[in-house]
Design an enzyme around this catalytic site. Structure first.
Site, short mmCIF file in Angstrom:
data_model
loop_
_atom_site.label_atom_id
_atom_site.label_comp_id
_atom_site.label_asym_id
_atom_site.label_seq_id
_atom_site.Cartn_x
_atom_site.Cartn_y
_atom_site.Cartn_z
N PHE A 11 0.83 -1.21 0.00
CA PHE A 11 0.00 0.00 0.00
C PHE A 11 0.87 1.26 0.00
O PHE A 11 0.87 2.04 -0.97
CB PHE A 11 -0.94 -0.05 1.21
CG PHE A 11 -1.55 1.27 1.58
CD1 PHE A 11 -2.19 2.06 0.63
CD2 PHE A 11 -1.51 1.71 2.90
CE1 PHE A 11 -2.77 3.29 0.98
CE2 PHE A 11 -2.08 2.92 3.27
CZ PHE A 11 -2.71 3.72 2.30
N TYR A 141 5.03 -7.49 16.41
CA TYR A 141 5.24 -6.50 15.34
C TYR A 141 5.91 -5.24 15.89
O TYR A 141 6.85 -4.70 15.28
CB TYR A 141 3.88 -6.18 14.72
CG TYR A 141 3.88 -5.10 13.67
CD1 TYR A 141 4.34 -5.36 12.38
CD2 TYR A 141 3.39 -3.82 13.95
CE1 TYR A 141 4.33 -4.38 11.41
CE2 TYR A 141 3.36 -2.84 12.99
CZ TYR A 141 3.83 -3.13 11.71
OH TYR A 141 3.81 -2.14 10.75
#
Ligand code: UDP
Length: 309
Positions: A11, A141
């Site tokens: 993206f 993450y």
């Protein structure tokens, strides 16, 4: 300049490749297509060099053969839910970051810009969230992004490699694929455009600040060009907070729909109640203020979803 964008078919990466081409740079787009897709770069395929690979040294060496000037390391395992399901593959990203830095150092790259994340702050202990304030990297993450930032800093301080880490706060816009794995803006737009009530988790009082992709990209470019960003960690985002319930209502209104939000149980991994950056450093070092209001960004994004359904 010759610029390597890892995650270039993702993206943010695909938008970045396009912006760099517009500025007249040569772009090498590197992606393993795990979440990136050909669709996002179809319109620039004949203007870029595309390398399919993982961030291991063998694949990366193919990219670094090209006398790279600048590296944007934007490749990562993304999506809150996905990173929960595959924590081990998230940890593999640490090796990738290290490989990028070592090859950049060996090949005398002028600067490495690293996509970090507001996820590092976890559930915030202070508002707004400051770069050198309290952090709480709960998710794998977030831990990986923090290690990445530290490695960037070490290569800068010890080996004189110019690096800069950008902590992105919820980015949205065209080309963002939203599904069960997250990215609420596109998910709500998709739901409303297909006549479904947007699914608000919990009571929707949790809040975020949303940054339109063009603002994010403008700042990535300034970070590349400006020397004042060397060795820095910078929050990148809007500081206009909105609750998720209000976001759902805004999207319904912007789509001219009369649907109502529906409340569903919050997922157990969805624990961040608030998020809002302190943008002092961003404004000072990048001399930039976000230009797109949420209304403007949403209407552009909705137009894109309508013509790409
Ligand atoms: N969210 C929601 N409904 C959905 C998906 C997300 O209410 O169908 C909320 C979620 O509770 C979170 C926010 O939207 O507070 C942002 O979620 P996203 O996955 O976009 O990003 P995050 O900021 O959590 O990384």
């Amino acid at each position: 300049m010759k610029i390597l964008v890892t995650g270039g078919a993702g993206f943010i990466g695909s938008h970045l490749c396009k912006a760099l081409l517009k500025k007249g740079h040569e772009v090498i787009c590197f992606d393993n297509f795990s979440t990136g897709s050909n669709e996002k770069i179809n319109d620039i395929k004949n203007q870029i060099e595309l390398i399919e690979g993982d961030c291991n040294t063998d694949d990366l060496k193919k990219a670094f053969q090209n006398n790279i000037d600048i590296v944007f390391h934007y490749a990562a395992t993304v999506g809150v839910k996905r990173t929960q399901e595959k924590p081990m593959s998230v940890f593999d990203d640490i090796i990738g970051i290290r490989n990028i830095l070592e090859l950049s150092y060996q090949n005398k790259v002028k600067k490495v810009i690293f996509a970090s994340s507001s996820e590092i702050y976890g559930n915030p202990k202070e508002m707004p969230e400051k770069e050198d304030g309290i952090i709480d990297p709960i998710q794998p993450y977030a831990g990986v992004k923090l290690i990445g930032e530290q490695l960037m800093e070490t290569y800068h301080n010890k080996f004189n490699l110019n690096t800069c880490s950008l902590r992105f706060f919820n980015v949205y816009g065209s080309n963002q694929i939203s599904n069960a794995y997250g990215f609420v803006t596109g998910k709500f737009i998709n739901q409303v455009l297909s006549g479904k009530n947007p699914t608000v988790y919990g009571d929707g009082s949790q809040s975020r600040t949303f940054t339109y992709i063009d603002d994010n990209i403008n700042m990535s470019l300034i970070a590349m060009e400006s020397e004042s960003t060397n060795g820095q960690v910078i929050n990148i985002g809007s500081d206009k907070e909105i609750s998720i319930l209000d976001l759902a209502k805004k999207i319904i209104k912007s789509c001219n729909s009369d649907l109502e939000p529906v409340f569903v149980e919050r997922e157990n991994y969805d624990i961040v109640d608030k998020r809002c950056p302190d943008t002092t450093r961003m404004k000072k070092l990048l001399n930039y203020e976000t230009k797109f209001s949420l209304n403007q960004g949403l209407s552009k994004t909705i137009e894109w979803f309508k013509s790409n359904k």
